[in-house]
Structure formats: C-alpha cells, structure tokens
Design a protein around this motif. Sequence first.
Motif, short mmCIF file in Angstrom:
data_model
loop_
_atom_site.label_atom_id
_atom_site.label_comp_id
_atom_site.label_asym_id
_atom_site.label_seq_id
_atom_site.Cartn_x
_atom_site.Cartn_y
_atom_site.Cartn_z
N SER A 1 -54.83 13.46 -13.40
CA SER A 1 -55.53 14.72 -12.84
C SER A 1 -55.33 14.91 -11.41
CB SER A 1 -57.25 14.42 -13.05
OG SER A 1 -57.36 14.78 -14.64
N SER B 1 -56.92 15.30 -19.68
CA SER B 1 -56.92 15.33 -18.11
C SER B 1 -56.03 16.66 -17.52
CB SER B 1 -56.08 14.01 -17.63
OG SER B 1 -54.82 14.22 -17.87
N GLN C 1 -65.64 7.10 -11.71
CA GLN C 1 -64.37 7.02 -12.24
C GLN C 1 -63.45 8.13 -12.19
OE1 GLN C 1 -64.43 6.00 -16.42
NE2 GLN C 1 -63.58 4.04 -16.02
N ALA C 2 -63.90 9.35 -12.24
CA ALA C 2 -63.07 10.55 -12.16
C ALA C 2 -62.58 10.74 -10.72
CB ALA C 2 -63.72 11.68 -12.57
N GLN D 1 -66.72 13.56 -20.80
CA GLN D 1 -65.07 13.67 -20.96
C GLN D 1 -64.94 15.30 -20.55
OE1 GLN D 1 -63.79 12.85 -24.89
NE2 GLN D 1 -64.41 10.70 -24.48
N GLN E 1 -65.11 14.81 -16.43
CA GLN E 1 -63.86 14.06 -15.66
C GLN E 1 -62.85 14.88 -15.10
OE1 GLN E 1 -64.06 10.60 -18.29
NE2 GLN E 1 -64.93 9.41 -16.76
N PRO E 2 -62.05 15.81 -16.12
CA PRO E 2 -61.08 16.66 -15.51
C PRO E 2 -61.41 17.46 -14.58
CG PRO E 2 -60.98 16.57 -18.01
CD PRO E 2 -62.10 15.97 -17.60
N GLY F 1 -62.08 15.26 -11.04
CA GLY F 1 -60.85 14.87 -10.67
C GLY F 1 -59.89 15.73 -9.87
N SER G 1 -57.05 11.16 -23.77
CA SER G 1 -57.75 11.21 -22.37
C SER G 1 -56.64 11.92 -21.49
CB SER G 1 -57.74 9.58 -21.71
OG SER G 1 -58.66 9.04 -22.47
N SER H 1 -57.32 9.83 -14.86
CA SER H 1 -57.96 10.18 -13.50
C SER H 1 -56.80 10.40 -12.49
CB SER H 1 -58.86 8.95 -13.17
OG SER H 1 -59.20 9.06 -11.94
#
Length: 465
Positions: A82, A162, A383-384, A297, A300-301, A304, A158, A79
């Motif tokens: 990113s 990212s 979270q992101a 998953q 998230q990138p 972020g 992860s 996170s």
Amino acid sequence: MEQKEQSQRLGTEPIPKLLKNLSIPAMIGMFVMAFYNVVDTIFISWFVGISGVAGVTIAFPVMLIIMAVAAAVGIGGASVISRRLGENRGGEANQVFGNILTMIIIFSVFAFIGAFTFLEPLLGLFGATPETMGYAIDYMFPIMLGTIFFSFAFTTNSIIRSEGNARFAMMTMIIPSVLNIALDPVFIVLLDMGVQGAAVATVISQASVSIVVIRYFMKGKSTLSPRLADFRPVYTVIKEVVVIGMPAFVRQVAGSVMMVAINAMLLRFGGDFHVGVFGIVQRVAMFTLMPMMGILQGMQPIIGYNYGAKQFGRLKDTVWLGLKVVTAFSALVFIIVMFFPHWFMRIFTADPETIAAGAEGMRIMFAAALLIGAQVVSGGIYQALGKAKPALLLSMARQVLFLIPLVLILPHYFGVMGVWLAFPLADVLAFALSAILLYRDRKLFLVKTESDLIYQEPKKQAASS
C-alpha cells in the motif's frame, strides 16, 4: 491504466464513500467466512456429537498457527505494498509481492512434512485426551496437507485489498465459504466421514479459490504483475514484511496459546464437555467479530496509502469514522448476545445442559463487548502505518498480557466460571491501553491541523465552482 486508477482512488475519493466501498465487501467476505466455520461446527455437533466439537476445538490452535503465518505475511506485505503504491513505486511493490509468494511456498512445504511427523505429539501437547485425539487428528491432517491453499488464499486476499480491489477480495472469501458449506453435508453426512469430512471440504474449497486468484493475477487484472526475478528472496524486503506483519503473527499465535490455556483449564476444572461448549461459544464470538474486522480491513488500505502519500487529513478522517462505526457495531453485538444467548446455542444443539452452560458463558464472555471495536481498530491503525512496536504491543495486549494470565489464575478461585470472567476483564484492560496509546499519538490520528488544508482546499474550490 484502470488498475493504477484503482489504487489512486484511495487518495482521492471521499472517505465515507471509500470506507463504505472497501469495508462492506470485506465485511460480507468475513461474515461468510465466519459462517462456514459456524456451519462446520453445527454439522459436527449434530452428526458427530459434542466430543467431535471438543476434538476440533483442541485442534484449532494448530490451525491458528498456520493462519498466523499467512496473516503475518499477508497483512505485513499489504502494508508495505500500500505504501509503495502510494509513493508511486510500482516496481518495488511487485518485488514485495514476489517475495511474499516465495515465503508462502517455503512455509507450506514445512507444514506438509509436519503432518506426517509431529502432528500427534503436537496435539497431545495442546491438550488432546484419549477421547478427543482421534477427532483432532482427523481434522488437522487434511488441513496441514492443504496448507499451501490456505496460505495462498489468505495472504493474497490481503494483497488484493491493499491495491483497493475490495470486491474481488470479497469474492475470494465468499467462493470458498459457499463451496465449503455446500460440501459439508456431502462429506460429513452422506459419505459419513465425520470430522475428517469437514476438513476435506475446507481444503477443497480453498484449493478452488486459489485457482481463481491465480487467474486474476495472470490475466493482468491486478495492479501488481511480478516477474520471475521478483520471486528471488531479498533480505531487506522479507525483513520489512515480517517486522510489519509480526503483530498479526503475535495476535494469531497468542490466540493459539490462549486456546491451549483455556482448553487446559476447562479440562482441569470441568471436562471434555466444557471444552465442547467453549468450542461452540468461540464460534459465535468469531462470527460477531467479523463485521468489525471487515471495517478494519477497509480502513487499512486507505490509511496506508494516504500515509505514504502524506495526506494526513484523510488519514485522520478515516480513523475517526472507523472508530465510530466499530463502536456502533460493538454496541449491537452487546445487546444481541445479552438478550438472546439461548438462540445461538439452539442452532448447534438440542441438549438442555449444553444450551444452559453455553448461554451462561456467552453472557459473561461478552459483558465488556462494547469495548471490543476500539481494540480491534487501534492495533490495525498502527499496523497500516508501518509502526511495528505499538502495533505489536496492542496485538499482544488482550490475549498475551491480560487474557492468558487471567485464564490461568481465575479458575483456581471460580472454577469454570473463571474462564468466562477472564474475557471481559481482559477487554477492559486492553481498551484502557489502546486509549492511552491513541491519546498519546492524538496529533497524528485525531486532532485537526493546518496541514489538513492540503486536501480540503480542492473540495472548497470544487464547491465554489
């Protein structure tokens, strides 16, 4: 230049195409990774017995703690990285990565020492009986010795995602999974190592992919290229990674506590047999959850990066699309499990009693499966974005706030059935909390505003030209 463009695509490519390109590799990787856990359990069930499955199920909370630390460092670091890349702060992203590797090394040394000092008392605390203690130790001892490989592979996966390199991230999950599946019959059956053979195969497979990942970074294929100085611990960097990764840590540790609570209730109101049945059902549950985790998953990138780049319209489109896709997967899981639970159980055993008990438990456990996808995505969104408090709350909600108390209460009224009933009730309550938080922040996530024209105008111009 190619590595920089790899990250910049997160802010320029159409969201459906981008989410597909990032999610499908993640889904395949997660699917294969879950499959090797299923294969482990299949071999143990057929060639060791339900007691072996029970021993591994007792040991699994310890493994979840190892995964919890790796998840916290990896997801928290991803996170941060990113957003640093989105803000065009590549040097700071390298410093974050270096600190992450330092944290992994320190934790792995601690776990290695723990294998020789407190493993047996810990397993006893987690519910190992005289019948299952030997199996539990046989499984966890090699795993703890190989913590460095688990932590490095899990965390760097992860990090690689990212920066937008979903295909290689997928390969880092597929390679050890396929190797693990190939080694299982060798160590468990041919070498007659039983439960310990499953653990040794897993450690070897994770060590192999760690070598592949090291070569990836050393050959300059990554956007990230940390220097030796970046490994020096920096308090502010570590704090930011830990704070953002804490929800993932809490979620995994909550999973460990949940497993301990479930095993305790099953032992009290049933026996080792029911712990073994739950071990099989839990593997099926993990397997069905993997596609939704892969979608998260992939999201998230994108979230972020675009949050860091202040492209809020792209962020909203990603959230909308992700919620729709995971809901569709949740519906598919619900239908399959409701109609074909016996098929799943027959993969693991031919014992009619085990099949009947597992099928009944599976149907009850998945009764509210339609709601699972939205829960998974909602916590991952926060979270992101680096919003630790709501992410932590949602990570704790299902397991800590709802499931664990229900598991401890319901069996007193319904026996073993109460353990299964706790799952759908917790799903309903966790979904309600997720819906409340998303509605509260709907202006950021779900409602279009004039600011979205920032990225919509170029599309219109391209269309008119």
